[in-house]
Design a protein around this motif. Structure first.
Motif, PDB file in Angstrom:
ATOM      1  N   UNK A  48       0.848  -1.181   0.000  1.00  0.00           N
ATOM      2  CA  UNK A  48       0.000   0.000   0.000  1.00  0.00           C
ATOM      3  C   UNK A  48       0.887   1.236   0.000  1.00  0.00           C
ATOM      4  N   UNK A  49       0.562   2.202  -0.857  1.00  0.00           N
ATOM      5  CA  UNK A  49       1.268   3.477  -0.855  1.00  0.00           C
ATOM      6  C   UNK A  49       0.274   4.580  -0.502  1.00  0.00           C
ATOM      7  N   UNK A  50       0.767   5.595   0.167  1.00  0.00           N
ATOM      8  CA  UNK A  50      -0.035   6.760   0.508  1.00  0.00           C
ATOM      9  C   UNK A  50       0.337   7.881  -0.443  1.00  0.00           C
ATOM     10  N   UNK A  51      -0.681   8.512  -1.018  1.00  0.00           N
ATOM     11  CA  UNK A  51      -0.479   9.550  -2.018  1.00  0.00           C
ATOM     12  C   UNK A  51      -1.300  10.765  -1.609  1.00  0.00           C
ATOM     13  N   UNK A  52      -0.719  11.953  -1.779  1.00  0.00           N
ATOM     14  CA  UNK A  52      -1.464  13.192  -1.579  1.00  0.00           C
ATOM     15  C   UNK A  52      -1.679  13.819  -2.952  1.00  0.00           C
ATOM     16  N   UNK A  53      -2.931  14.135  -3.248  1.00  0.00           N
ATOM     17  CA  UNK A  53      -3.279  14.828  -4.486  1.00  0.00           C
ATOM     18  C   UNK A  53      -4.102  16.054  -4.126  1.00  0.00           C
ATOM     19  N   UNK A  54      -4.122  17.033  -5.016  1.00  0.00           N
ATOM     20  CA  UNK A  54      -4.873  18.257  -4.736  1.00  0.00           C
ATOM     21  C   UNK A  54      -6.379  18.006  -4.671  1.00  0.00           C
ATOM     22  N   UNK A  55      -6.931  17.353  -5.696  1.00  0.00           N
ATOM     23  CA  UNK A  55      -8.382  17.115  -5.776  1.00  0.00           C
ATOM     24  C   UNK A  55      -8.648  15.777  -6.455  1.00  0.00           C
ATOM     25  N   UNK A  56      -9.862  15.246  -6.240  1.00  0.00           N
ATOM     26  CA  UNK A  56     -10.259  14.056  -7.000  1.00  0.00           C
ATOM     27  C   UNK A  56     -10.323  14.375  -8.495  1.00  0.00           C
ATOM     28  N   UNK A  57     -10.366  13.345  -9.319  1.00  0.00           N
ATOM     29  CA  UNK A  57     -10.381  13.523 -10.774  1.00  0.00           C
ATOM     30  C   UNK A  57     -11.530  14.394 -11.253  1.00  0.00           C
ATOM     31  N   UNK A  58     -12.687  14.328 -10.573  1.00  0.00           N
ATOM     32  CA  UNK A  58     -13.837  15.117 -11.006  1.00  0.00           C
ATOM     33  C   UNK A  58     -13.758  16.574 -10.568  1.00  0.00           C
ATOM     34  N   UNK A  59     -12.711  16.937  -9.827  1.00  0.00           N
ATOM     35  CA  UNK A  59     -12.496  18.309  -9.414  1.00  0.00           C
ATOM     36  C   UNK A  59     -13.317  18.757  -8.222  1.00  0.00           C
TER      37      UNK A  59
END
Length: 113
Positions: A28-39
Motif C-alpha cells: 500500500x502506498x499513501x499519495x497526496x493529491x490536490x483534488x479528485x479527478x472530477x475536481x
C-alpha cells in the motif's frame, strides 16, 4: 497550506496511528493529491485497491494499492489547524479501514465516516 506542508501533516498523522493498524498494511502506498479527478471538494480520501477480504487472487507482482488523501477538500472543510489535523487523521483511519474490508456503513456505526 502549501502541498509540502500538507504532505508533512499527513505523514505526521500517519505516524500517530497505532502500530497494529499500520503494521498489517502490505503493498500500500499513501499519495497526496490536490483534488479528485472530477475536481470536486466533496471527497477527502480514497482507497484504490483490493481489500484484504477480497484478495483471493492477489499476489506477487501486483501494483500497490493506494490510499489517496485530497488536500484541497480538506482545506475547504477545515477552518483551523487543529480541525485539519483531526480530519486528516479521521480520513486516514477511514481509508485504512477499507483496506481491511470495513465498509462505509460499519465505519459510520463506529463514528469514522
Amino acid at each position: 497550506m502549501d502541498p509540502e506542508g500538507f504532505e508533512a501533516l499527513v505523514t505526521a498523522e500517519l505516524d500517530r496511528l497505532p502500530d497494529d493498524m499500520v503494521d498489517g498494511l502490505e503493498n500500500v502506498v499513501f499519495v497526496v493529491e490536490d483534488r479528485p479527478e472530477d475536481g470536486s471538494l466533496d471527497l477527502l480520501g480514497l482507497y484504490d485497491g483490493w481489500a484484504l477480504t477480497e484478495r483471493d487472487r492477489y499476489g506477487i507482482g501486483e501494483l500497490p494499492d493506494r490510499i489517496i488523501i485530497y488536500r484541497e477538500p480538506h482545506l475547504a472543510a477545515c477552518e483551523t489547524a487543529d480541525e485539519l489535523r483531526d480530519e486528516v487523521h479521521t480520513t486516514l483511519v477511514h481509508e485504512i479501514a477499507h483496506f481491511y474490508g470495513i465498509d462505509d456503513e460499519r465505519l459510520h456505526e463506529l463514528g469514522w465516516a
